[in-house]
Design a protein around this motif. Sequence first.
Motif, PDB file in Angstrom:
ATOM      1  N   HIS A  44       0.826  -1.202   0.000  1.00 31.83           N
ATOM      2  CA  HIS A  44       0.000   0.000   0.000  1.00 31.83           C
ATOM      3  C   HIS A  44       0.867   1.262   0.000  1.00 31.83           C
ATOM      4  O   HIS A  44       0.600   2.221  -0.728  1.00 31.83           O
ATOM      5  CB  HIS A  44      -0.921  -0.015   1.224  1.00 31.83           C
ATOM      6  CG  HIS A  44      -1.937   1.092   1.220  1.00 31.83           C
ATOM      7  ND1 HIS A  44      -2.954   1.167   0.305  1.00 31.83           N
ATOM      8  CD2 HIS A  44      -2.079   2.170   2.032  1.00 31.83           C
ATOM      9  CE1 HIS A  44      -3.692   2.237   0.548  1.00 31.83           C
ATOM     10  NE2 HIS A  44      -3.176   2.869   1.589  1.00 31.83           N
ATOM     11  N   THR A  45       1.910   1.252   0.809  1.00 32.31           N
ATOM     12  CA  THR A  45       2.802   2.411   0.863  1.00 32.31           C
ATOM     13  C   THR A  45       3.519   2.617  -0.465  1.00 32.31           C
ATOM     14  O   THR A  45       3.634   3.741  -0.961  1.00 32.31           O
ATOM     15  CB  THR A  45       3.833   2.231   1.993  1.00 32.31           C
ATOM     16  OG1 THR A  45       3.145   2.023   3.232  1.00 32.31           O
ATOM     17  CG2 THR A  45       4.719   3.462   2.121  1.00 32.31           C
ATOM     18  N   LEU A  46       3.987   1.513  -1.052  1.00 33.38           N
ATOM     19  CA  LEU A  46       4.681   1.620  -2.333  1.00 33.38           C
ATOM     20  C   LEU A  46       3.732   2.090  -3.422  1.00 33.38           C
ATOM     21  O   LEU A  46       4.093   2.926  -4.268  1.00 33.38           O
ATOM     22  CB  LEU A  46       5.301   0.271  -2.702  1.00 33.38           C
ATOM     23  CG  LEU A  46       6.152   0.229  -3.966  1.00 33.38           C
ATOM     24  CD1 LEU A  46       7.265   1.267  -3.917  1.00 33.38           C
ATOM     25  CD2 LEU A  46       6.743  -1.161  -4.165  1.00 33.38           C
ATOM     26  N   LYS A  47       2.499   1.594  -3.413  1.00 36.79           N
ATOM     27  CA  LYS A  47       1.520   2.032  -4.408  1.00 36.79           C
ATOM     28  C   LYS A  47       1.270   3.532  -4.286  1.00 36.79           C
ATOM     29  O   LYS A  47       1.216   4.258  -5.290  1.00 36.79           O
ATOM     30  CB  LYS A  47       0.213   1.269  -4.231  1.00 36.79           C
ATOM     31  CG  LYS A  47      -0.862   1.643  -5.264  1.00 36.79           C
ATOM     32  CD  LYS A  47      -2.211   1.064  -4.902  1.00 36.79           C
ATOM     33  CE  LYS A  47      -2.841   1.830  -3.740  1.00 36.79           C
ATOM     34  NZ  LYS A  47      -4.219   1.392  -3.463  1.00 36.79           N
ATOM     35  N   GLY A  48       1.147   4.004  -3.066  1.00 40.19           N
ATOM     36  CA  GLY A  48       0.927   5.431  -2.865  1.00 40.19           C
ATOM     37  C   GLY A  48       2.090   6.279  -3.340  1.00 40.19           C
ATOM     38  O   GLY A  48       1.904   7.357  -3.913  1.00 40.19           O
ATOM     39  N   CYS A  98      -8.609  -0.447   6.658  1.00 37.00           N
ATOM     40  CA  CYS A  98      -7.591   0.579   6.454  1.00 37.00           C
ATOM     41  C   CYS A  98      -6.608   0.668   7.618  1.00 37.00           C
ATOM     42  O   CYS A  98      -5.442   1.030   7.435  1.00 37.00           O
ATOM     43  CB  CYS A  98      -8.240   1.942   6.210  1.00 37.00           C
ATOM     44  SG  CYS A  98      -9.138   2.594   7.630  1.00 37.00           S
ATOM     45  N   PHE A  99      -7.054   0.348   8.844  1.00 31.63           N
ATOM     46  CA  PHE A  99      -6.138   0.428   9.984  1.00 31.63           C
ATOM     47  C   PHE A  99      -4.998  -0.575   9.848  1.00 31.63           C
ATOM     48  O   PHE A  99      -3.869  -0.304  10.271  1.00 31.63           O
ATOM     49  CB  PHE A  99      -6.891   0.186  11.301  1.00 31.63           C
ATOM     50  CG  PHE A  99      -8.016   1.162  11.542  1.00 31.63           C
ATOM     51  CD1 PHE A  99      -7.828   2.524  11.325  1.00 31.63           C
ATOM     52  CD2 PHE A  99      -9.260   0.735  11.954  1.00 31.63           C
ATOM     53  CE1 PHE A  99      -8.860   3.427  11.536  1.00 31.63           C
ATOM     54  CE2 PHE A  99     -10.299   1.625  12.171  1.00 31.63           C
ATOM     55  CZ  PHE A  99     -10.102   2.979  11.956  1.00 31.63           C
ATOM     56  N   TYR A 100      -5.288  -1.729   9.258  1.00 33.13           N
ATOM     57  CA  TYR A 100      -4.248  -2.735   9.048  1.00 33.13           C
ATOM     58  C   TYR A 100      -3.241  -2.282   7.997  1.00 33.13           C
ATOM     59  O   TYR A 100      -2.105  -2.758   7.974  1.00 33.13           O
ATOM     60  CB  TYR A 100      -4.866  -4.071   8.620  1.00 33.13           C
ATOM     61  CG  TYR A 100      -5.676  -4.742   9.692  1.00 33.13           C
ATOM     62  CD1 TYR A 100      -5.044  -5.466  10.714  1.00 33.13           C
ATOM     63  CD2 TYR A 100      -7.063  -4.664   9.706  1.00 33.13           C
ATOM     64  CE1 TYR A 100      -5.789  -6.087  11.711  1.00 33.13           C
ATOM     65  CE2 TYR A 100      -7.811  -5.282  10.693  1.00 33.13           C
ATOM     66  CZ  TYR A 100      -7.174  -5.989  11.694  1.00 33.13           C
ATOM     67  OH  TYR A 100      -7.901  -6.596  12.676  1.00 33.13           O
ATOM     68  N   ASP A 143      -3.356   3.251   7.450  1.00 34.07           N
ATOM     69  CA  ASP A 143      -4.043   4.504   7.140  1.00 34.07           C
ATOM     70  C   ASP A 143      -4.737   5.056   8.379  1.00 34.07           C
ATOM     71  O   ASP A 143      -5.284   4.297   9.197  1.00 34.07           O
ATOM     72  CB  ASP A 143      -5.089   4.275   6.044  1.00 34.07           C
ATOM     73  CG  ASP A 143      -4.459   3.915   4.707  1.00 34.07           C
ATOM     74  OD1 ASP A 143      -3.250   4.161   4.558  1.00 34.07           O
ATOM     75  OD2 ASP A 143      -5.173   3.377   3.837  1.00 34.07           O
ATOM     76  N   ASP A 144      -4.777   6.366   8.505  1.00 33.43           N
ATOM     77  CA  ASP A 144      -5.503   7.058   9.574  1.00 33.43           C
ATOM     78  C   ASP A 144      -6.466   8.023   8.886  1.00 33.43           C
ATOM     79  O   ASP A 144      -6.084   9.136   8.516  1.00 33.43           O
ATOM     80  CB  ASP A 144      -4.527   7.807  10.480  1.00 33.43           C
ATOM     81  CG  ASP A 144      -5.237   8.461  11.669  1.00 33.43           C
ATOM     82  OD1 ASP A 144      -6.477   8.571  11.634  1.00 33.43           O
ATOM     83  OD2 ASP A 144      -4.539   8.871  12.619  1.00 33.43           O
ATOM     84  N   PRO A 145      -7.729   7.631   8.681  1.00 34.40           N
ATOM     85  CA  PRO A 145      -8.657   8.474   7.919  1.00 34.40           C
ATOM     86  C   PRO A 145      -8.820   9.875   8.497  1.00 34.40           C
ATOM     87  O   PRO A 145      -8.901  10.854   7.749  1.00 34.40           O
ATOM     88  CB  PRO A 145      -9.972   7.679   7.967  1.00 34.40           C
ATOM     89  CG  PRO A 145      -9.544   6.259   8.189  1.00 34.40           C
ATOM     90  CD  PRO A 145      -8.334   6.339   9.060  1.00 34.40           C
ATOM     91  N   PHE A 164     -11.393  -2.482  15.120  1.00 30.18           N
ATOM     92  CA  PHE A 164     -10.406  -2.573  14.047  1.00 30.18           C
ATOM     93  C   PHE A 164     -11.025  -2.473  12.658  1.00 30.18           C
ATOM     94  O   PHE A 164     -10.334  -2.601  11.655  1.00 30.18           O
ATOM     95  CB  PHE A 164      -9.621  -3.881  14.173  1.00 30.18           C
ATOM     96  CG  PHE A 164      -8.888  -4.005  15.472  1.00 30.18           C
ATOM     97  CD1 PHE A 164      -7.758  -3.247  15.718  1.00 30.18           C
ATOM     98  CD2 PHE A 164      -9.340  -4.859  16.460  1.00 30.18           C
ATOM     99  CE1 PHE A 164      -7.083  -3.354  16.917  1.00 30.18           C
ATOM    100  CE2 PHE A 164      -8.673  -4.974  17.658  1.00 30.18           C
ATOM    101  CZ  PHE A 164      -7.531  -4.217  17.898  1.00 30.18           C
ATOM    102  N   THR A 165     -12.330  -2.270  12.599  1.00 27.01           N
ATOM    103  CA  THR A 165     -13.018  -2.100  11.321  1.00 27.01           C
ATOM    104  C   THR A 165     -13.460  -0.661  11.188  1.00 27.01           C
ATOM    105  O   THR A 165     -14.108  -0.110  12.071  1.00 27.01           O
ATOM    106  CB  THR A 165     -14.240  -3.041  11.227  1.00 27.01           C
ATOM    107  OG1 THR A 165     -13.795  -4.394  11.310  1.00 27.01           O
ATOM    108  CG2 THR A 165     -14.988  -2.820   9.919  1.00 27.01           C
ATOM    109  N   CYS A 166     -13.113  -0.035  10.078  1.00 24.43           N
ATOM    110  CA  CYS A 166     -13.473   1.360   9.844  1.00 24.43           C
ATOM    111  C   CYS A 166     -14.860   1.426   9.200  1.00 24.43           C
ATOM    112  O   CYS A 166     -15.101   0.790   8.171  1.00 24.43           O
ATOM    113  CB  CYS A 166     -12.440   2.035   8.951  1.00 24.43           C
ATOM    114  SG  CYS A 166     -12.759   3.783   8.678  1.00 24.43           S
TER     115      CYS A 166
END
Length: 649
Positions: A45-49, A156-158, A161-163, A193-195
């Motif tokens: 996810h970080t690399l994609k961003g 997203c928490f996993y 990400d921090d919305p 743990f679920t957004c």
Amino acid sequence: MSQELMAQFLVEGRELVAEAARGLSALALQPGDAAAMEACFRALHTLKGSTGLFDLEAMGRLLHAAEDRLTAIRDGAAGDLDALVAMLDQVDRWLDSLERHGRLPADATAIGQALAGHIREEAPTEAPPAGAAWTIPAEFAGLAGTALRYVPREDCFYLGDDPIAIASAIPRLTALRVSLRAPWDPSEPYDPFTCNLVVEAVSAAPRAEVEAGFRLVADQVQFADLVVPKAVDREAVAPEEVAPGDVTPGEVAPEQGGGARRSLRVDAARLDRLAALADDLVIAKAGLAGLAAQVEALPGGHALGQALRARQARLDRLAGDLHATIGRVRLVPLAPLFARFPRLVRDIAGSLSKIAALEVVGGEVEVDKAVVDALADPLLHVLRNALDHGIEDPARRRRAGKPEAGQIRLAARVDGDQVVIEVTDDGAGIDPVTIRDLALQRGLLAPEEAARLDDAAAIDLIFAPGFSTAASVTTLSGRGVGMDVVRSAAAGLGGKVAVTSTPGQGTQVQFRLPLAMALVRILVVACGTETYGLPLDAVVETARLTPDRVVPIRSGRAFQLRDQVLPLVRLADLVGAGGAAAAGQGERVVIATVRGQQVGFAVDAFVDRMDAALRPMGGLLAQAPGLMGTTLLADGGVLMVLDLAELVA
């Protein structure tokens, strides 16, 4: 984008690929490993961003497909991880292309689409969570600017990400609404743990600036341009006059955890300069001992000399702590380096029509950055040799009763103040008879020299410059360049490399290298007019022997130390210092441990004890036996530090 930003992206990209590879390896061994799954998600996810900062659409789409595949696997979908491994290999190749050429290859889009399609065969792409339809909230009426609707992924928490932090960073925020995506079911337990959030907002900033803040979650957000109706007074809705109940850009900011670990990227050249200065400081403070001795010799100077020695002791501790701290700062894990080799092994094996798998162990071991930087080419040489000369083709392995797939193991471990790196294969091994014959044919040995060589010495000939066992020149071997370069590289790092092999069973190449930049405590001794350093970690004690305690044994000498009889050798003879021992006088002896046994080394005088910043031998002396390295004395002279084990070999 600036070259500096691209350089940082390449460094972080390789680290993230290595982290994802470790996670996939752990998942292959234990599919239910939640920590490994989370690590893979976070890295991808970080690399994609990060690809959003550059024109790397092909890479971003491929990584997005990989995220979808991981989501399906986590949710219980069947399937192996081969497609994800191939994806990481391709991303690694693209990073190589970016480093060499500053762009992705021309076929990147086609390759990315093909791989993404293969990945999604078992994990169809999810519809964007934001939904196709979006009704602008009524409370946004009368506002102008960029409206957005951000629906974070449930997991997203996993992904790290921090919305709320993402939303609070929206520039020139004029309106914000946070609501629930789905009503809570009171009959179900609350899952922290679920957004379940939906974030809607309006910004007065340009749309491109707003979109940049959501580049890491671009697949979870929708944008719309708001235009204020003509009947509305534009001045009444200027961002500077936001109602007291609204959120202004400066009022909400992500909190910085007080216990969070901070990091800072520092140019390696600066660290090298800092390390060199620490070495110079160690050398400079060593001169205080001689200065204190001179002061004590002056009339009435004893008290001043003692005070100077006390100051020197404190400076010793501070300089040692500084040197050790800088050494720790320079430590980096081997994992990013090791992570590049599995793909290379698969590619090289495929080009040779062979099957081989690489097992990597010990990537968490941390060593000096200079060692890591210098190891890439030597290890690649060794792995190529293992594939080209060691691992047999599938048919030959079947005839030998081996599995078709060859096994290569790259392992690292810590042994005292050294790191031991071993490359082991289960291939054909090295035949010492063949090595002797080739050395004779190529004029590297005379017949009488070849006859005297034992098997270990014969195998060691593969390190001779110009030596090759290949029958013809190929893209991988046959040019006589390789293992001599490997040995030279190890020597340049202050280490050694050795080979052991059993015909028909395999070969092991072992590197022994310094773990970190460290001070070496040495004993300075005199042999005739020369002085040498002996590492104190090998010295057991020093003694003075009277002539009656030394007895001749055959061509050598020995002496009794308490209840032991130890061999006695003159250090001057070993180093070629010349001179003869004084007859009828006692001898000063250094008792040292050499290969598990105690040996006495007769010297002419004990000169000093000191901390030394050891530097590896270079140039013509790089391959000289019996030398660990050199250090500088306070007067600028060079002191050679001896390797006692090699001297008596």
